[in-house]
Design a protein around this motif. Structure first.
Motif, PDB file in Angstrom:
ATOM      1  N   SER A  79      -2.582 -28.397  22.441  1.00  0.00           N
ATOM      2  CA  SER A  79      -3.931 -28.255  21.898  1.00  0.00           C
ATOM      3  C   SER A  79      -3.910 -27.738  20.469  1.00  0.00           C
ATOM      4  N   LEU A 131     -13.216 -27.353  19.381  1.00  0.00           N
ATOM      5  CA  LEU A 131     -13.324 -27.773  20.777  1.00  0.00           C
ATOM      6  C   LEU A 131     -11.962 -28.158  21.343  1.00  0.00           C
ATOM      7  N   LEU A 134     -10.097 -25.049  22.071  1.00  0.00           N
ATOM      8  CA  LEU A 134     -10.681 -24.438  23.257  1.00  0.00           C
ATOM      9  C   LEU A 134     -10.195 -25.121  24.534  1.00  0.00           C
ATOM     10  N   SER A 135      -9.933 -26.417  24.443  1.00  0.00           N
ATOM     11  CA  SER A 135      -9.483 -27.152  25.626  1.00  0.00           C
ATOM     12  C   SER A 135      -8.090 -26.733  26.082  1.00  0.00           C
ATOM     13  N   ILE A 137      -7.095 -23.577  26.322  1.00  0.00           N
ATOM     14  CA  ILE A 137      -7.162 -22.262  26.949  1.00  0.00           C
ATOM     15  C   ILE A 137      -7.544 -22.442  28.415  1.00  0.00           C
ATOM     16  N   PHE A 139      -9.131 -22.188  31.923  1.00  0.00           N
ATOM     17  CA  PHE A 139     -10.490 -21.904  32.386  1.00  0.00           C
ATOM     18  C   PHE A 139     -11.570 -22.301  31.380  1.00  0.00           C
ATOM     19  N   PHE A 140     -11.230 -22.472  30.119  1.00  0.00           N
ATOM     20  CA  PHE A 140     -12.188 -22.978  29.138  1.00  0.00           C
ATOM     21  C   PHE A 140     -12.090 -24.494  29.011  1.00  0.00           C
ATOM     22  N   ASP A 141     -10.952 -25.039  29.456  1.00  0.00           N
ATOM     23  CA  ASP A 141     -10.726 -26.472  29.283  1.00  0.00           C
ATOM     24  C   ASP A 141     -11.733 -27.316  30.057  1.00  0.00           C
ATOM     25  N   GLY A 143     -14.860 -26.747  30.427  1.00  0.00           N
ATOM     26  CA  GLY A 143     -16.090 -26.824  29.656  1.00  0.00           C
ATOM     27  C   GLY A 143     -15.902 -27.518  28.314  1.00  0.00           C
ATOM     28  N   ALA A 144     -14.669 -27.463  27.785  1.00  0.00           N
ATOM     29  CA  ALA A 144     -14.417 -28.041  26.470  1.00  0.00           C
ATOM     30  C   ALA A 144     -14.411 -29.561  26.512  1.00  0.00           C
ATOM     31  N   TRP A 145     -13.827 -30.152  27.528  1.00  0.00           N
ATOM     32  CA  TRP A 145     -13.737 -31.613  27.578  1.00  0.00           C
ATOM     33  C   TRP A 145     -15.098 -32.292  27.629  1.00  0.00           C
TER      34      TRP A 145
END
Length: 182
Positions: A79, A131, A134-135, A137, A139-141, A143-145
């Motif tokens: 990433s 973004l 962020l993808s 990380i 648990f954030f991935d 929401g990022a996708w």
């Protein structure tokens, strides 16, 4: 009475040098004019950008598969690699972007037609880069996708709807993608 700093001739207090052949006349700024830049061919632009996006997505996914048990580290590394590329790809007018090389387009300042500055090139892609970072990380991935895909859809719709083919990042920093001459 004041004097011209270039030729030394006397001049009125609020006026420029009265001498017609004064070199300071050549140094005077040109009046601002709005130029019309031809938009890049939409099919080529979307095709090049789409190919670039799919390739970056596959590189990011491959980084996770090649981790050999360390998906956390590989996800972050891929990433960061992809996010860094996305952030810097349009520098030099898009010469580092293989999507722009394929579609034979470049990034210019929308008002002057000159090559876009480094700040403009980074600014037009900073949201994609953030973004993508962020993808990586955990648990954030998840929401990022969806946000990346939403961002892509909004940009494609803006490119199609705008007669000059400008996307959100182009409007924010004042750039436009144009065909390469030659």
């Amino acid at each position: 009475m004041s004097f011209c700093h270039t030729c030394g001739e006397p001049e009125a207090a609020a006026a420029a040098c009265t001498r017609s052949d004064c070199p300071s006349k050549a140094l005077a700024p040109l009046p601002a004019t709005k130029i019309e830049l031809p938009p890049a061919n939409m099919a080529r632009r979307l095709g090049g950008s789409g190919l670039e996006l799919v390739t970056l997505f596959l590189v990011d996914i491959a980084g996770g598969f090649l981790s050999f048990g360390s998906a956390f580290i590989a996800g972050i590394c891929s990433s960061v690699l992809v996010g860094g590329y996305v952030l810097c790809k349009d520098m030099g007018g898009g010469t580092f972007s293989f999507g722009k090389l394929i579609s034979q387009t470049r990034v210019v300042d929308a008002t002057t037609g000159q090559a876009a500055t480094t700040v403009q090139c980074v600014g037009r892609n900073v949201s994609y880069s953030a973004l993508w970072l962020l993808s990586g990380i955990p648990f954030f991935d998840f929401g990022a996708w969806p946000l990346i895909l939403l961002h892509v859809v909004v940009d494609v719709l803006m490119i199609v709807a705008n007669p000059r083919g400008r996307r959100l990042g182009d409007f924010i920093v004042g750039t436009q993608v144009v065909p390469v001459k030659g």
